[in-house]
Design a protein around this motif. Structure first.
Motif, PDB file in Angstrom:
ATOM      1  N   ILE A 170      -0.084  14.889   7.005  1.00  0.00           N
ATOM      2  CA  ILE A 170      -1.194  14.074   7.037  1.00  0.00           C
ATOM      3  C   ILE A 170      -0.968  13.179   5.056  1.00  0.00           C
ATOM      4  O   ILE A 170      -1.288  12.116   5.639  1.00  0.00           O
ATOM      5  CB  ILE A 170      -2.006  15.116   6.728  1.00  0.00           C
ATOM      6  CG1 ILE A 170      -2.487  16.097   8.160  1.00  0.00           C
ATOM      7  CG2 ILE A 170      -3.423  14.984   5.707  1.00  0.00           C
ATOM      8  CD1 ILE A 170      -3.495  17.133   7.295  1.00  0.00           C
ATOM      9  N   ALA A 171       0.096  13.464   4.540  1.00  0.00           N
ATOM     10  CA  ALA A 171      -0.034  13.268   3.187  1.00  0.00           C
ATOM     11  C   ALA A 171       0.115  11.803   3.914  1.00  0.00           C
ATOM     12  O   ALA A 171       0.354  11.387   2.405  1.00  0.00           O
ATOM     13  CB  ALA A 171       1.066  13.878   2.304  1.00  0.00           C
ATOM     14  N   SER A 172       1.526  11.499   4.823  1.00  0.00           N
ATOM     15  CA  SER A 172       1.767  10.259   4.802  1.00  0.00           C
ATOM     16  C   SER A 172       1.013   9.439   5.143  1.00  0.00           C
ATOM     17  O   SER A 172       1.506   8.480   5.467  1.00  0.00           O
ATOM     18  CB  SER A 172       2.753  10.539   5.813  1.00  0.00           C
ATOM     19  OG  SER A 172       2.100  10.401   7.217  1.00  0.00           O
ATOM     20  N   LEU A 173       0.103   9.298   5.361  1.00  0.00           N
ATOM     21  CA  LEU A 173      -1.214   8.591   5.356  1.00  0.00           C
ATOM     22  C   LEU A 173      -1.470   8.173   4.911  1.00  0.00           C
ATOM     23  O   LEU A 173      -2.336   7.305   4.672  1.00  0.00           O
ATOM     24  CB  LEU A 173      -2.671   9.481   6.473  1.00  0.00           C
ATOM     25  CG  LEU A 173      -2.334   9.805   8.316  1.00  0.00           C
ATOM     26  CD1 LEU A 173      -3.083  10.888   8.246  1.00  0.00           C
ATOM     27  CD2 LEU A 173      -1.963   8.827   8.450  1.00  0.00           C
ATOM     28  N   SER A 174      -1.483   8.557   3.687  1.00  0.00           N
ATOM     29  CA  SER A 174      -1.806   7.862   2.041  1.00  0.00           C
ATOM     30  C   SER A 174      -0.852   6.820   1.834  1.00  0.00           C
ATOM     31  O   SER A 174      -1.175   5.562   0.936  1.00  0.00           O
ATOM     32  CB  SER A 174      -1.362   9.160   0.567  1.00  0.00           C
ATOM     33  OG  SER A 174      -0.193   9.019   1.007  1.00  0.00           O
ATOM     34  N   GLU A 175       0.320   6.730   2.867  1.00  0.00           N
ATOM     35  CA  GLU A 175       1.499   5.171   2.515  1.00  0.00           C
ATOM     36  C   GLU A 175       1.240   5.378   0.861  1.00  0.00           C
ATOM     37  O   GLU A 175       1.468   3.769   0.427  1.00  0.00           O
ATOM     38  CB  GLU A 175       0.705   4.424   3.503  1.00  0.00           C
ATOM     39  CG  GLU A 175       0.535   4.453   5.198  1.00  0.00           C
ATOM     40  CD  GLU A 175      -0.654   3.126   5.076  1.00  0.00           C
ATOM     41  OE1 GLU A 175       0.816   1.611   5.526  1.00  0.00           O
ATOM     42  OE2 GLU A 175      -1.271   3.231   5.985  1.00  0.00           O
ATOM     43  N   MET A 176       1.758   6.819   0.042  1.00  0.00           N
ATOM     44  CA  MET A 176       2.523   6.253  -0.824  1.00  0.00           C
ATOM     45  C   MET A 176       3.397   6.246  -1.294  1.00  0.00           C
ATOM     46  O   MET A 176       4.262   6.979   0.019  1.00  0.00           O
ATOM     47  CB  MET A 176       0.950   7.124  -1.935  1.00  0.00           C
ATOM     48  CG  MET A 176      -0.247   7.093  -1.740  1.00  0.00           C
ATOM     49  SD  MET A 176      -1.227   7.945  -2.627  1.00  0.00           S
ATOM     50  CE  MET A 176      -1.631   7.983  -4.488  1.00  0.00           C
ATOM     51  N   SER A 177       4.232   5.604  -1.674  1.00  0.00           N
ATOM     52  CA  SER A 177       5.360   6.059  -2.127  1.00  0.00           C
ATOM     53  C   SER A 177       6.004   7.292  -2.206  1.00  0.00           C
ATOM     54  O   SER A 177       5.730   7.745  -3.122  1.00  0.00           O
ATOM     55  CB  SER A 177       6.289   5.172  -3.471  1.00  0.00           C
ATOM     56  OG  SER A 177       5.628   5.985  -4.900  1.00  0.00           O
ATOM     57  N   ALA A 178       7.444   7.900  -1.584  1.00  0.00           N
ATOM     58  CA  ALA A 178       8.275   9.186  -1.471  1.00  0.00           C
ATOM     59  C   ALA A 178       8.277   9.448  -2.305  1.00  0.00           C
ATOM     60  O   ALA A 178       7.367  10.697  -2.720  1.00  0.00           O
ATOM     61  CB  ALA A 178       9.235   9.113  -0.922  1.00  0.00           C
ATOM     62  N   ASP A 179       7.753   8.760  -4.098  1.00  0.00           N
ATOM     63  CA  ASP A 179       8.395  10.311  -5.234  1.00  0.00           C
ATOM     64  C   ASP A 179       6.299  10.133  -5.708  1.00  0.00           C
ATOM     65  O   ASP A 179       6.094  11.362  -6.827  1.00  0.00           O
ATOM     66  CB  ASP A 179       8.992   9.059  -6.745  1.00  0.00           C
ATOM     67  CG  ASP A 179       8.533   7.731  -6.915  1.00  0.00           C
ATOM     68  OD1 ASP A 179       7.448   7.312  -6.036  1.00  0.00           O
ATOM     69  OD2 ASP A 179       8.436   7.382  -7.538  1.00  0.00           O
ATOM     70  N   THR A 180       5.165   9.754  -5.391  1.00  0.00           N
ATOM     71  CA  THR A 180       4.337  10.622  -5.264  1.00  0.00           C
ATOM     72  C   THR A 180       3.963  12.470  -5.163  1.00  0.00           C
ATOM     73  O   THR A 180       4.571  12.114  -4.086  1.00  0.00           O
ATOM     74  CB  THR A 180       2.871   9.537  -4.838  1.00  0.00           C
ATOM     75  OG1 THR A 180       3.253   8.963  -4.637  1.00  0.00           O
ATOM     76  CG2 THR A 180       1.986   9.838  -5.022  1.00  0.00           C
ATOM     77  N   PRO A 181       3.885  12.712  -6.190  1.00  0.00           N
ATOM     78  CA  PRO A 181       3.311  13.718  -5.893  1.00  0.00           C
ATOM     79  C   PRO A 181       2.641  14.303  -4.462  1.00  0.00           C
ATOM     80  O   PRO A 181       1.783  13.467  -3.897  1.00  0.00           O
ATOM     81  CB  PRO A 181       2.705  14.506  -6.524  1.00  0.00           C
ATOM     82  CG  PRO A 181       2.993  13.556  -8.134  1.00  0.00           C
ATOM     83  CD  PRO A 181       2.941  12.428  -7.695  1.00  0.00           C
ATOM     84  N   ARG A 182       2.800  15.572  -3.760  1.00  0.00           N
ATOM     85  CA  ARG A 182       2.488  15.475  -2.433  1.00  0.00           C
ATOM     86  C   ARG A 182       1.028  15.946  -2.921  1.00  0.00           C
ATOM     87  O   ARG A 182      -0.222  15.258  -2.093  1.00  0.00           O
ATOM     88  CB  ARG A 182       2.437  16.409  -1.760  1.00  0.00           C
ATOM     89  CG  ARG A 182       2.420  16.973   0.161  1.00  0.00           C
ATOM     90  CD  ARG A 182       3.539  18.000   0.170  1.00  0.00           C
ATOM     91  NE  ARG A 182       3.357  18.646   0.210  1.00  0.00           N
ATOM     92  CZ  ARG A 182       4.902  19.769   0.144  1.00  0.00           C
ATOM     93  NH1 ARG A 182       5.312  18.737   0.564  1.00  0.00           N
ATOM     94  NH2 ARG A 182       5.556  20.720  -0.184  1.00  0.00           N
ATOM     95  N   ARG A 183       0.130  16.083  -3.153  1.00  0.00           N
ATOM     96  CA  ARG A 183      -1.027  16.760  -3.991  1.00  0.00           C
ATOM     97  C   ARG A 183      -2.096  15.476  -3.492  1.00  0.00           C
ATOM     98  O   ARG A 183      -3.128  15.060  -3.394  1.00  0.00           O
ATOM     99  CB  ARG A 183      -1.040  17.410  -5.043  1.00  0.00           C
ATOM    100  CG  ARG A 183      -3.106  17.501  -5.212  1.00  0.00           C
ATOM    101  CD  ARG A 183      -4.079  18.743  -4.002  1.00  0.00           C
ATOM    102  NE  ARG A 183      -4.985  18.844  -4.124  1.00  0.00           N
ATOM    103  CZ  ARG A 183      -5.751  19.394  -3.249  1.00  0.00           C
ATOM    104  NH1 ARG A 183      -5.795  19.691  -2.426  1.00  0.00           N
ATOM    105  NH2 ARG A 183      -7.553  19.177  -3.629  1.00  0.00           N
TER     106      ARG A 183
END
Ligand SMILES: Cc1ncc(COP(=O)(O)O)c(C=O)c1O
Length: 411
Positions: free
Chosen positions: A278-291
């Motif tokens: 689910i978090a991966s759907l954000s397409e944010m960089s790997a070091d972004t906090p999961r929340r």
């Protein structure tokens, strides 16, 4: 959200059945599962299958998996600490064990509130606990025009004898979302606790137990792209204060005192992967906090699901022979999930689902254990309803195929 890229991750969505692509509109009964979840489960079972507390590598791995999983779920729910995450077989088993413990001191004169919007796991558990103690149970109805909860009735029932309100965040049948924050505020004013069933809500919208201030919240991973694992969040004071029924040698500290038997570690490995999916759907960089990723991911899920709801309700309006139970207004899509309860003039729900099933369109018919709702709506003895449940992986084209099938059925 690139829908093709999303769908490619789900083996079930890529398969061909009888020469056609199946359409999964059965999400509220259990969602499809991405490959990353399958891989995490088989890797755990294949290389690390073991129990906790041994002096060897695979047992160490199991301990670290459990710690990782509690952190993943704490991020998913915005829980203040990992000790407040309890795992179990499924939501129903957890609801029954929590209801036993929370009701230990209830007595005649105490009151409990359940609702017609709820799946019966969050009704029978509390009703039977209340019966055992002689406490009174009140049931809140839904407003039949849109299947929202009758909040005025609920608030009118609250008084200083109310011990607990058990309420669903969203109906697994009609998709109507309840104003849990407000219910919690009012319940707390009279000293009542609130046990929230977030099973249907969890795959659709961001959960935040701290913002809700709820006492307990339950969900079930197989509804949010994971395997069959139940989860309860509880406020620390309650997890420490109430006394669960437990095996005596188990450590009497949270969360372990609430967990019975050996957990499904492979399932829990899948829970971590489901939350990371689910978090991966954000397409944010790997070091972004999961929340933070989850916040963005759910904004994207909601945006897509709103389009699906808009399309579904617009097309449904063409069909005078189909009745919708629930919110129909396009201006109120924030108050619903893309789950639709339907009845068809002169055609039983089972006939509809069989007709669609023969075309590999997977939809459920029945009451889905939302017995109070189906009784109140008068459909209980008519086979319930047909439930069309969309998830973020569904497409407008799939809905168009569904409506083509409706036209064929009704012709
Ligand atoms: C809203 C809701 N609550 C609770 C449950 C029960 O969950 P579980 O199957 O994990 O016991 C379901 C299952 O369908 C549900 O839809």
């Amino acid at each position: 959200m690139d829908l093709n890229q999303v769908r490619r991750q789900f083996p079930a969505l890529m398969q061909s059945v009888g020469g056609t692509a199946p359409i999964f509109l059965d999400g509220p009964g259990g969602s499809q599962v991405p490959q990353s979840v399958l891989s995490a489960m088989s890797a755990y079972l294949g290389y690390f299958n073991s129990n906790l507390g041994g002096a060897f590598f695979s047992s160490d791995k199991t301990v670290s998996l459990m710690n990782e999983a509690r952190q993943a779920v704490a991020d998913f729910l915005n829980a203040p600490s990992v000790e407040q995450i309890v795992f179990g077989a499924n939501m129903t088993s957890l609801a029954f064990s929590f209801s036993r413990a929370v009701s230990r001191d209830w007595q005649v004169g105490d009151e409990v509130i359940v609702t017609n919007a709820d799946h019966y796991s969050n009704v029978s558990s509390w009703r039977q606990a209340a019966e055992d103690k002689g406490a009174t149970v009140h049931t809140v109805k839904v407003n039949e025009t849109d299947c929202t909860l009758d909040l005025a009735q609920l608030e009118g029932l609250l008084n200083h004898n109310t011990k607990l309100v058990a309420v669903t965040y969203a109906s697994n049948t009609t998709g109507s979302i309840n104003d849990i924050k407000r219910i919690v505020e009012r319940a707390h004013q009279v000293g009542a606790l609130v046990f929230v069933d977030a099973v249907h809500y969890a795959p659709h919208e961001l959960l935040d137990v701290q913002a809700l201030d709820c006492d307990f919240l339950a969900c079930s991973a197989y509804k949010f792209f994971g395997p069959h694992v139940g989860i309860v969040y509880g406020k620390r004071e309650h997890l420490e204060g109430f006394t669960p029924y437990k095996v005596e040698p188990v450590k009497d500290i949270i969360p372990y005192r609430w967990e019975t038997g050996t957990q499904s570690f492979e399932g829990i490995a899948g829970v971590v992967a489901a939350i990371d999916y689910i978090a991966s759907l954000s397409e944010m960089s790997a070091d972004t906090p999961r929340r933070d990723k989850l916040v963005e991911a759910f904004a994207r899920i909601k945006a897509h699901e709103t389009q699906l709801s808009q399309h579904f309700l617009t097309r449904l309006a063409e069909f005078k022979q189909i009745k919708l139970f629930g919110i129909a207004s396009l201006d109120r899509l924030a108050e619903r999930t893309p789950t639709f309860a339907l009845t068809f003039d002169g055609i039983a729900p089972r006939e509809v689902s069989e007709f669609l099933g023969a075309k590999h369109m997977c939809v459920w018919d029945g009451h889905f254990y939302a017995q109070g709702l189906c009784e109140q709506l008068g459909v209980m003895d008519k086979g319930g309803v047909v439930r069309i449940g969309c998830m973020h992986y569904n497409t407008i084209a799939e809905l168009d195929r569904l409506f083509d099938a409706f036209s064929e059925l009704l012709a």
